[in-house]
Write an enzyme that holds these catalytic residues in place. Structure first.
Site, PDB file in Angstrom:
ATOM      1  N   LEU A  55      42.094   1.716  66.418  1.00  0.00           N
ATOM      2  CA  LEU A  55      43.742   1.625  66.887  1.00  0.00           C
ATOM      3  C   LEU A  55      43.739   0.022  66.458  1.00  0.00           C
ATOM      4  CD1 LEU A  55      45.886   3.111  68.265  1.00  0.00           C
ATOM      5  CD2 LEU A  55      45.109   2.058  70.303  1.00  0.00           C
ATOM      6  N   ASP A  56      44.600  -0.233  65.660  1.00  0.00           N
ATOM      7  CA  ASP A  56      44.719  -1.482  65.137  1.00  0.00           C
ATOM      8  C   ASP A  56      44.930  -2.474  66.173  1.00  0.00           C
ATOM      9  OD1 ASP A  56      47.485  -2.193  64.899  1.00  0.00           O
ATOM     10  OD2 ASP A  56      47.439  -0.421  63.560  1.00  0.00           O
ATOM     11  N   LYS A  57      44.634  -3.965  65.847  1.00  0.00           N
ATOM     12  CA  LYS A  57      44.718  -4.960  66.792  1.00  0.00           C
ATOM     13  C   LYS A  57      46.216  -5.185  67.479  1.00  0.00           C
ATOM     14  CE  LYS A  57      43.489  -9.802  67.362  1.00  0.00           C
ATOM     15  NZ  LYS A  57      43.015 -11.099  66.523  1.00  0.00           N
TER      16      LYS A  57
END
Length: 222
Positions: free
Chosen positions: A97-99
């Site tokens: 889950l991207d930053k």
């Protein structure tokens, strides 16, 4: 199977960490020092630091990931998810889950289950709430739902529902890198908030932002 896969399946360490342990001479198989990439059987006599290895109890954790936390187990990455959680046993994030995104991320020491969840051909659903930088119209919903060309890939058809003029929900069955952001950008929109709220039967309902809980067996029925 190879020794590093066995150690990972047993929830002892990652495959990369297993290679380091082997190179340090800490693994003995049937009385002989193990070598990197060695094939072993579960019936073999395998010692780690002169102690027989055994399967760790499986751990399944749901974290409501905050923005700014990176979904990696790499220790040299600042604010990585393992450091953030600070769990006392070996675990790793299932997928990413991207930053800049928040919401549901699973962590476990069960490599087999992680592979089943991540396998694209299994068509497991993941649901998100997305907020855009400006209002959209009905044609946006239709075009996004039908699949979008991003680079040389066309995304699978998906389910979108309007929440308000700038917010929608989306259910995907694949997990391309920054897929929702790229899909939205294709039509001239920037995602300003992205939250994952569900993976298969596992929901984030009621879990406070930045907190975690264990996942129960009923939630893994799929």
């Amino acid at each position: 199977m190879r020794i590093n896969k066995l150690l990972s399946n047993y929830g002892i360490c990652s495959r990369k960490e297993a290679n380091r342990i082997i190179e340090e001479g800490r693994i003995i198989v049937n009385g002989v020092k193990c070598i990197t990439g060695q094939w072993v059987e579960e019936t073999d006599d395998i010692l780690l630091d002169n102690v027989p290895i055994k399967r760790k109890e499986k751990v399944y954790i749901l974290l409501n990931k905050p923005v700014g936390v990176t979904c990696t187990a790499k220790e040299d990455v600042e604010n990585n998810i393992i450091s953030y959680l600070n769990y006392p046993e070996y675990i790793f994030p299932v997928g990413r889950l991207d930053k800049e995104s928040q919401g549901l991320i699973l962590l476990t020491n069960d490599g087999d289950l992680a592979n089943k969840i991540l396998e694209s051909d299994n068509y497991h659903e993941k649901e998100y709430i997305v907020t855009l930088d400006k209002p959209y119209d009905d044609s946006f919903i239709d075009r996004m739902s039908s699949g979008v060309e991003i680079g040389d890939i066309k995304t699978r058809p998906c389910v979108l529902k309007k929440i308000d003029d700038i917010t929608y929900s989306i259910i995907l069955t694949q997990g391309l890198n920054k897929q929702i952001r790229k899909m939205s950008r294709t039509f001239g929109y920037k995602v300003i908030k992205l939250e994952r709220i569900r993976i298969m039967n596992i929901k984030i309902d009621g879990l406070e932002y930045g907190k975690w809980r264990y996942v129960n067996n009923e939630e893994f029925k799929f």
